[in-house]
Motif scaffolding. Sequence first.
Motif, PDB file in Angstrom:
ATOM      1  N   MET A  68       0.841  -1.179   0.000  1.00 59.94           N
ATOM      2  CA  MET A  68       0.000   0.000   0.000  1.00 59.94           C
ATOM      3  C   MET A  68       0.887   1.243   0.000  1.00 59.94           C
ATOM      4  O   MET A  68       1.898   1.292   0.665  1.00 59.94           O
ATOM      5  CB  MET A  68      -0.906  -0.013   1.225  1.00 59.94           C
ATOM      6  N   TYR A  69       0.468   2.246  -0.748  1.00 63.95           N
ATOM      7  CA  TYR A  69       1.217   3.486  -0.851  1.00 63.95           C
ATOM      8  C   TYR A  69       0.699   4.511   0.151  1.00 63.95           C
ATOM      9  O   TYR A  69      -0.472   4.518   0.505  1.00 63.95           O
ATOM     10  CB  TYR A  69       1.103   4.076  -2.258  1.00 63.95           C
ATOM     11  N   LYS A  70       1.589   5.374   0.577  1.00 61.80           N
ATOM     12  CA  LYS A  70       1.212   6.444   1.487  1.00 61.80           C
ATOM     13  C   LYS A  70       1.531   7.775   0.802  1.00 61.80           C
ATOM     14  O   LYS A  70       2.669   8.025   0.425  1.00 61.80           O
ATOM     15  CB  LYS A  70       1.978   6.338   2.792  1.00 61.80           C
ATOM     16  N   ILE A  71       0.539   8.627   0.649  1.00 59.10           N
ATOM     17  CA  ILE A  71       0.740   9.938   0.051  1.00 59.10           C
ATOM     18  C   ILE A  71       0.848  10.954   1.183  1.00 59.10           C
ATOM     19  O   ILE A  71      -0.048  11.061   2.018  1.00 59.10           O
ATOM     20  CB  ILE A  71      -0.419  10.316  -0.890  1.00 59.10           C
ATOM     21  N   GLU A  72       1.965  11.674   1.213  1.00 58.76           N
ATOM     22  CA  GLU A  72       2.181  12.662   2.263  1.00 58.76           C
ATOM     23  C   GLU A  72       1.867  14.081   1.813  1.00 58.76           C
ATOM     24  O   GLU A  72       1.458  14.907   2.610  1.00 58.76           O
ATOM     25  CB  GLU A  72       3.623  12.576   2.769  1.00 58.76           C
ATOM     26  N   TYR A  73       2.092  14.365   0.542  1.00 66.26           N
ATOM     27  CA  TYR A  73       1.837  15.694  -0.009  1.00 66.26           C
ATOM     28  C   TYR A  73       1.091  15.567  -1.324  1.00 66.26           C
ATOM     29  O   TYR A  73       1.412  14.719  -2.142  1.00 66.26           O
ATOM     30  CB  TYR A  73       3.150  16.425  -0.309  1.00 66.26           C
ATOM     31  N   PHE A  74       0.123  16.429  -1.516  1.00 63.37           N
ATOM     32  CA  PHE A  74      -0.542  16.569  -2.801  1.00 63.37           C
ATOM     33  C   PHE A  74      -0.341  18.023  -3.179  1.00 63.37           C
ATOM     34  O   PHE A  74      -0.909  18.917  -2.557  1.00 63.37           O
ATOM     35  CB  PHE A  74      -2.034  16.227  -2.693  1.00 63.37           C
ATOM     36  N   ILE A  75       0.516  18.280  -4.163  1.00 63.69           N
ATOM     37  CA  ILE A  75       0.879  19.649  -4.508  1.00 63.69           C
ATOM     38  C   ILE A  75       0.230  20.054  -5.825  1.00 63.69           C
ATOM     39  O   ILE A  75       0.359  19.354  -6.827  1.00 63.69           O
ATOM     40  CB  ILE A  75       2.411  19.799  -4.613  1.00 63.69           C
ATOM     41  N   ILE A  76      -0.468  21.171  -5.794  1.00 63.31           N
ATOM     42  CA  ILE A  76      -1.034  21.761  -6.994  1.00 63.31           C
ATOM     43  C   ILE A  76      -0.120  22.938  -7.308  1.00 63.31           C
ATOM     44  O   ILE A  76      -0.051  23.912  -6.544  1.00 63.31           O
ATOM     45  CB  ILE A  76      -2.493  22.195  -6.751  1.00 63.31           C
ATOM     46  N   TYR A  77       0.620  22.838  -8.397  1.00 65.99           N
ATOM     47  CA  TYR A  77       1.757  23.714  -8.634  1.00 65.99           C
ATOM     48  C   TYR A  77       1.599  24.568  -9.883  1.00 65.99           C
ATOM     49  O   TYR A  77       1.177  24.086 -10.929  1.00 65.99           O
ATOM     50  CB  TYR A  77       3.009  22.847  -8.753  1.00 65.99           C
ATOM     51  N   LYS A  78       1.984  25.824  -9.755  1.00 66.86           N
ATOM     52  CA  LYS A  78       2.048  26.783 -10.871  1.00 66.86           C
ATOM     53  C   LYS A  78       0.760  26.844 -11.680  1.00 66.86           C
ATOM     54  O   LYS A  78       0.752  26.630 -12.875  1.00 66.86           O
ATOM     55  CB  LYS A  78       3.226  26.452 -11.776  1.00 66.86           C
ATOM     56  N   LEU A  79      -0.299  27.124 -10.999  1.00 66.12           N
ATOM     57  CA  LEU A  79      -1.593  27.219 -11.671  1.00 66.12           C
ATOM     58  C   LEU A  79      -1.994  28.662 -11.847  1.00 66.12           C
ATOM     59  O   LEU A  79      -1.601  29.537 -11.085  1.00 66.12           O
ATOM     60  CB  LEU A  79      -2.666  26.530 -10.822  1.00 66.12           C
ATOM     61  N   ASN A  80      -2.780  28.911 -12.851  1.00 70.66           N
ATOM     62  CA  ASN A  80      -3.387  30.221 -12.990  1.00 70.66           C
ATOM     63  C   ASN A  80      -4.645  30.188 -12.133  1.00 70.66           C
ATOM     64  O   ASN A  80      -5.730  29.863 -12.587  1.00 70.66           O
ATOM     65  CB  ASN A  80      -3.729  30.517 -14.454  1.00 70.66           C
ATOM     66  N   LEU A  81      -4.481  30.521 -10.858  1.00 68.51           N
ATOM     67  CA  LEU A  81      -5.568  30.349  -9.894  1.00 68.51           C
ATOM     68  C   LEU A  81      -6.768  31.233 -10.175  1.00 68.51           C
ATOM     69  O   LEU A  81      -7.882  30.891  -9.817  1.00 68.51           O
ATOM     70  CB  LEU A  81      -5.050  30.612  -8.484  1.00 68.51           C
ATOM     71  N   ILE A  82      -6.555  32.353 -10.804  1.00 73.14           N
ATOM     72  CA  ILE A  82      -7.703  33.225 -11.094  1.00 73.14           C
ATOM     73  C   ILE A  82      -8.699  32.488 -11.982  1.00 73.14           C
ATOM     74  O   ILE A  82      -9.895  32.470 -11.723  1.00 73.14           O
ATOM     75  CB  ILE A  82      -7.235  34.536 -11.747  1.00 73.14           C
ATOM     76  N   LYS A  83      -8.207  31.830 -13.027  1.00 75.96           N
ATOM     77  CA  LYS A  83      -9.097  31.089 -13.922  1.00 75.96           C
ATOM     78  C   LYS A  83      -9.649  29.847 -13.236  1.00 75.96           C
ATOM     79  O   LYS A  83     -10.821  29.530 -13.363  1.00 75.96           O
ATOM     80  CB  LYS A  83      -8.358  30.685 -15.197  1.00 75.96           C
ATOM     81  N   ILE A  84      -8.802  29.130 -12.520  1.00 77.55           N
ATOM     82  CA  ILE A  84      -9.233  27.873 -11.898  1.00 77.55           C
ATOM     83  C   ILE A  84     -10.266  28.125 -10.812  1.00 77.55           C
ATOM     84  O   ILE A  84     -11.236  27.391 -10.687  1.00 77.55           O
ATOM     85  CB  ILE A  84      -8.021  27.109 -11.354  1.00 77.55           C
ATOM     86  N   LEU A  85     -10.081  29.168 -10.012  1.00 74.64           N
ATOM     87  CA  LEU A  85     -11.031  29.423  -8.933  1.00 74.64           C
ATOM     88  C   LEU A  85     -12.412  29.791  -9.452  1.00 74.64           C
ATOM     89  O   LEU A  85     -13.393  29.662  -8.752  1.00 74.64           O
ATOM     90  CB  LEU A  85     -10.500  30.506  -8.002  1.00 74.64           C
ATOM     91  N   ARG A  86     -12.495  30.216 -10.679  1.00 72.33           N
ATOM     92  CA  ARG A  86     -13.800  30.501 -11.273  1.00 72.33           C
ATOM     93  C   ARG A  86     -14.477  29.227 -11.757  1.00 72.33           C
ATOM     94  O   ARG A  86     -15.639  29.229 -12.091  1.00 72.33           O
ATOM     95  CB  ARG A  86     -13.642  31.484 -12.432  1.00 72.33           C
ATOM     96  N   VAL A  87     -13.744  28.160 -11.787  1.00 70.64           N
ATOM     97  CA  VAL A  87     -14.289  26.887 -12.246  1.00 70.64           C
ATOM     98  C   VAL A  87     -14.640  26.053 -11.019  1.00 70.64           C
ATOM     99  O   VAL A  87     -13.766  25.560 -10.319  1.00 70.64           O
ATOM    100  CB  VAL A  87     -13.290  26.148 -13.156  1.00 70.64           C
ATOM    101  N   LYS A  88     -15.925  25.913 -10.804  1.00 70.80           N
ATOM    102  CA  LYS A  88     -16.425  25.213  -9.614  1.00 70.80           C
ATOM    103  C   LYS A  88     -15.910  23.772  -9.543  1.00 70.80           C
ATOM    104  O   LYS A  88     -15.712  23.225  -8.473  1.00 70.80           O
ATOM    105  CB  LYS A  88     -17.950  25.239  -9.631  1.00 70.80           C
TER     106      LYS A  88
END
Length: 87
Positions: free
Chosen positions: A1-21
């Motif tokens: 079984m794998y253990k995930i310690e970090y889930f990184i969302i990197y270098k995103l254009n957050l302005i556009k993404i945050l408008r997408v529900k």
Amino acid sequence: MYKIEYFIIYKLNLIKILRVKKWITLWRKLSQLILTKNSNCIIEIDGGVNLKNGPLLVKAGANALVAGSFIFNSINPEETIAKLKKL
């Protein structure tokens, strides 16, 4: 079984993404999965974080925000850091 310690969302254009529900819904589902599995996994958002979108990211499940440019380009970096810590 794998253990995930970090889930990184990197270098995103957050302005556009945050408008997408859809993205916020996915982050919330990821956050719920982490809680359900009693995991210590950290959801980190890196890129485009500021005081306007930070609260939305935290509400969506992020528990680590990287705001390097926002801090270093601010007039008062210490004050900016203090405000970000309150999110």
